[in-house]
Design a protein around this motif. Sequence first.
Motif, PDB file in Angstrom:
ATOM      1  N   LYS A  46       0.844  -1.191   0.000  1.00  0.00           N
ATOM      2  CA  LYS A  46       0.000   0.000   0.000  1.00  0.00           C
ATOM      3  C   LYS A  46       0.885   1.249   0.000  1.00  0.00           C
ATOM      4  O   LYS A  46       1.938   1.272   0.641  1.00  0.00           O
ATOM      5  N   ALA A  47       0.422   2.270  -0.685  1.00  0.00           N
ATOM      6  CA  ALA A  47       1.218   3.492  -0.838  1.00  0.00           C
ATOM      7  C   ALA A  47       1.129   4.391   0.393  1.00  0.00           C
ATOM      8  O   ALA A  47       0.081   4.523   1.023  1.00  0.00           O
ATOM      9  N   TYR A  48       2.267   5.009   0.694  1.00  0.00           N
ATOM     10  CA  TYR A  48       2.364   6.035   1.729  1.00  0.00           C
ATOM     11  C   TYR A  48       3.465   6.982   1.275  1.00  0.00           C
ATOM     12  O   TYR A  48       4.435   6.541   0.665  1.00  0.00           O
ATOM     13  N   GLN A  49       3.318   8.270   1.565  1.00  0.00           N
ATOM     14  CA  GLN A  49       4.373   9.219   1.200  1.00  0.00           C
ATOM     15  C   GLN A  49       4.905   9.904   2.452  1.00  0.00           C
ATOM     16  O   GLN A  49       4.170  10.600   3.151  1.00  0.00           O
ATOM     17  N   LEU A  50       6.185   9.703   2.705  1.00  0.00           N
ATOM     18  CA  LEU A  50       6.821  10.366   3.840  1.00  0.00           C
ATOM     19  C   LEU A  50       6.827  11.877   3.647  1.00  0.00           C
ATOM     20  O   LEU A  50       6.666  12.630   4.595  1.00  0.00           O
ATOM     21  N   ASN A  51       7.035  12.301   2.409  1.00  0.00           N
ATOM     22  CA  ASN A  51       7.057  13.730   2.107  1.00  0.00           C
ATOM     23  C   ASN A  51       6.353  13.991   0.779  1.00  0.00           C
ATOM     24  O   ASN A  51       6.987  14.041  -0.271  1.00  0.00           O
TER      25      ASN A  51
END
Length: 220
Positions: A46-51
């Motif tokens: 699953k996608a997640y973006q730290l920044n």
Amino acid sequence: MSFTLAKINIEVWSDIACPFCYIAKHHFEKALEQFAHKDKVELEWKAYQLNPNVPEDTHRESLIDSFVREKGMSKQQAEGLFANVVNMAKQTGLDFQMNKVIVANTINAHRLSHFAKSKSKKVQNDIEELLFRAYFTEGKNMNDKDTLIKIGINGGLDQQELENLFNSHDFADKVISDIQEAGVFGITSVPFFVFNRKYAVSGAQPSDSFLDMLNKVYND
């Protein structure tokens, strides 16, 4: 009377710009090799973006230079900051080349991962490995569409379909949906492993911790 055990479904919220996500991937895979019922496990990224605010064009700024600019530290301090994670990766058999890492917005890499998942979850897992390696070891620009197309081809995907992907906004909605779902679950850091929507493991835990969880979920 006999019955067939349902799959153990594991969802992993992750960002390919997260070093601990790459390390955790290998810790989990080591645990899976030791799990007696690994044929029952189905893994989904699953996608997640730290920044998410990283600009489209970072002019190939290195991660270390970015830390120097944003944190006001020296290059030596920045390199020292990454020394522990480099050593942690080395113990896992990974070769992190932090001097080569280029800051990049990861949404297009996540789109590639989702496209790969539309083929199969195994193909997605293979692509995730190539994305992590390209970012942390090979110093590739993970927002460069030609680079991502080559990674996709190396992962067995069709070149024309990849070109069509990056000439469109396909799968961007899937990335956004994953990130929104992370917010609903209260996920604020990655990696975050969810087992059968019942148990969770956060961070780059040792392989033994992943193996214990796999056994727990199976026995439940």
